[in-house]
Motif scaffolding. Structure first.
Motif, mmCIF file in Angstrom:
data_model
loop_
_atom_site.group_PDB
_atom_site.id
_atom_site.type_symbol
_atom_site.label_atom_id
_atom_site.label_comp_id
_atom_site.label_asym_id
_atom_site.label_seq_id
_atom_site.Cartn_x
_atom_site.Cartn_y
_atom_site.Cartn_z
ATOM 1 N N SER A 268 49.654 35.707 38.618
ATOM 2 C CA SER A 268 49.577 34.883 39.823
ATOM 3 C C SER A 268 50.608 33.768 39.834
ATOM 4 C CB SER A 268 48.183 34.267 39.967
ATOM 5 O OG SER A 268 47.927 33.325 38.932
ATOM 6 N N TYR B 210 43.239 36.446 45.354
ATOM 7 C CA TYR B 210 44.171 37.042 44.404
ATOM 8 C C TYR B 210 45.439 37.530 45.102
ATOM 9 C CZ TYR B 210 40.051 37.105 41.339
ATOM 10 O OH TYR B 210 38.955 36.760 40.583
ATOM 11 N N ASN B 211 46.368 38.037 44.294
ATOM 12 C CA ASN B 211 47.674 38.463 44.803
ATOM 13 C C ASN B 211 47.569 39.402 45.999
ATOM 14 O OD1 ASN B 211 48.945 36.995 42.787
ATOM 15 N ND2 ASN B 211 49.435 38.758 41.528
ATOM 16 N N LYS C 106 40.922 42.134 38.679
ATOM 17 C CA LYS C 106 41.126 40.981 39.542
ATOM 18 C C LYS C 106 42.551 40.951 40.108
ATOM 19 C CE LYS C 106 37.767 38.537 36.682
ATOM 20 N NZ LYS C 106 36.614 38.564 37.586
ATOM 21 N N ASN C 107 43.540 40.934 39.225
ATOM 22 C CA ASN C 107 44.926 40.820 39.684
ATOM 23 C C ASN C 107 45.827 41.950 39.199
ATOM 24 O OD1 ASN C 107 45.766 38.937 41.536
ATOM 25 N ND2 ASN C 107 46.144 37.308 40.068
ATOM 26 N N MET D 12 43.266 30.727 42.477
ATOM 27 C CA MET D 12 42.765 32.091 42.658
ATOM 28 C C MET D 12 41.332 32.133 43.156
ATOM 29 S SD MET D 12 45.052 34.556 41.799
ATOM 30 C CE MET D 12 46.018 33.647 43.014
ATOM 31 N N SER E 79 41.530 36.212 35.513
ATOM 32 C CA SER E 79 41.596 35.948 36.947
ATOM 33 C C SER E 79 42.857 35.210 37.388
ATOM 34 C CB SER E 79 40.361 35.172 37.404
ATOM 35 O OG SER E 79 40.150 34.036 36.596
ATOM 36 N N ASN F 92 50.842 32.482 46.803
ATOM 37 C CA ASN F 92 49.546 32.011 46.315
ATOM 38 C C ASN F 92 49.379 30.507 46.537
ATOM 39 O OD1 ASN F 92 48.717 34.550 45.447
ATOM 40 N ND2 ASN F 92 49.572 34.290 43.403
#
Length: 359
Positions: free
Chosen positions: A178, A336-337, A195-196, A295, A174, A266
């Motif tokens: 990031s 997330y991103n 997730k990313n 995140m 996760s 982020n």
């Protein structure tokens, strides 16, 4: 209108990536077929796969003495694959326990070796935190040390990379991509894609070359890192569409300026959301500041009875998947991103409006 999706996984994908995949869905680059219908061993698909790996290597500055594997089974399969690959010559390993995912990993590892469990969770002024490394009881002869860098469910993250004298293994599901990361400090990194990175069905494993000969003799060939490395992650048919989509995400990240640039976004998103929560008497985050995830942001409402209404009204405002994990309850925003700053701004505005109406 596309909603803002705060799901912890499968998570939001960049709109530009989805649009490109949509354009290429029926006819990939004039070939007359979808990439989903293409042989994974064809020249065209191999080029897609190789470019995805090259772009990921560029994004993460992965050294040449590391293999990058595109595997299946999710990060959960790696809970078994890792000890089977790394405990062949030394059956001892240290596992740092900070939450649900690190616990799942250590329980699987206990099937294959002598696992020293390090309870690293603690409390600071009523907030969850991670103990300083000086308080950990690390083994002197472990084959590796494993930790979950960011606990998706609990929203707790390590402030620093552990400093150990044996190979360091980390679940980065996760938090991968990031923030900048020194890959050379790790023996192995693994991450579920959903997730990313991309859609569910793919898992990335980044493993140092010297760890490829450490496996148990009874390991299935499909789980053996050396076999996958030798065969370009194609011991069997890979998750071709997920691999392709992940490659599009890597291209998108490079277009944004790479990991350094997305990290600044982020940080801005996290600062905005945590700042609002901290300024409110109605919302609360249970994690100590040094270990807050950038995140996954869990939060509770002052009146638990309002949770269903909060989720209902959030959905009406096109803010989706804000319910906390079933094991902990409350709320959770995964930023997330692919979640834009505008999405977090919309969430904060809604949270403020909700307080005015119901607080």
């Amino acid at each position: 209108m596309r909603a803002y999706n705060f799901c912890a996984g499968p998570a939001a994908l960049p709109t530009a990536v989805l649009e490109k995949a949509q354009q290429e869905l029926l006819d990939w680059q004039g070939k007359g077929l979808s990439i989903m219908e293409m042989s994974h061993r064809s020249k065209d698909y191999v080029a897609v796969a190789e470019k995805a790996e090259a772009d990921l290597r560029e994004l993460m500055n992965i050294p040449e003495n590391y293999q990058v594997l595109f595997l299946q089974g999710g990060a959960s399969l790696q809970f078994s694959a890792i000890p089977m690959n790394l405990l062949g010559k030394n059956s001892k390993a240290d596992y740092i326990h900070t939450g649900i995912w690190s616990e799942k990993a250590l329980k699987e590892a206990q099937r294959y070796g002598d696992i020293n469990v390090i309870e690293a969770g603690t409390s600071i002024d009523g907030k969850l935190a991670i103990k300083n490394q000086s308080e950990w009881n690390l083994s002197q002869d472990a084959a590796y040390v494993h930790y979950a860098e960011n606990e998706t469910i609990g929203g707790i993250q390590f402030a620093d990379i552990p400093d150990v004298n044996v190979p360091l293994v980390s679940d980065l599901s996760s938090s991968i991509l990031s923030a900048p990361l020194d890959v050379s400090k790790f023996g192995l990194i693994y991450a579920g894609a959903q997730k990313n990175i991309g859609p569910a069905g793919l898992t990335i494993v980044i493993v140092r070359d010297d760890l490829l000969d450490q496996s148990r003799s009874d390991i299935p060939s499909i789980l053996k890192y050396s076999a996958q490395a030798k065969n370009g992650s194609m011991v069997n048919t890979p998750a071709t569409y997920a691999w392709y989509l992940s490659g599009l995400v890597f291209e998108w990240l490079l277009e944004q300026g790479g990991v350094d640039a997305i990290h600044q976004v982020n940080l801005e998103k996290a600062k905005l959301l945590y700042g609002y929560i901290d300024s409110s008497d109605f919302y609360n985050n249970p994690i100590a500041v040094p270990n807050r995830s950038i995140m996954n942001v869990p939060f509770t409402l002052a009146d638990e009875a309002l949770e269903k209404l909060f989720l209902q009204e959030a959905e009406e405002n096109h803010l989706l998947n804000l319910a906390g994990h079933r094991s902990v309850g409350g709320m959770r925003a995964s930023i997330y991103n692919a979640v834009p700053l505008e999405g977090v701004q919309a969430l904060v505005n809604f949270m403020d409006t909700f307080v005015q109406k119901h607080g």
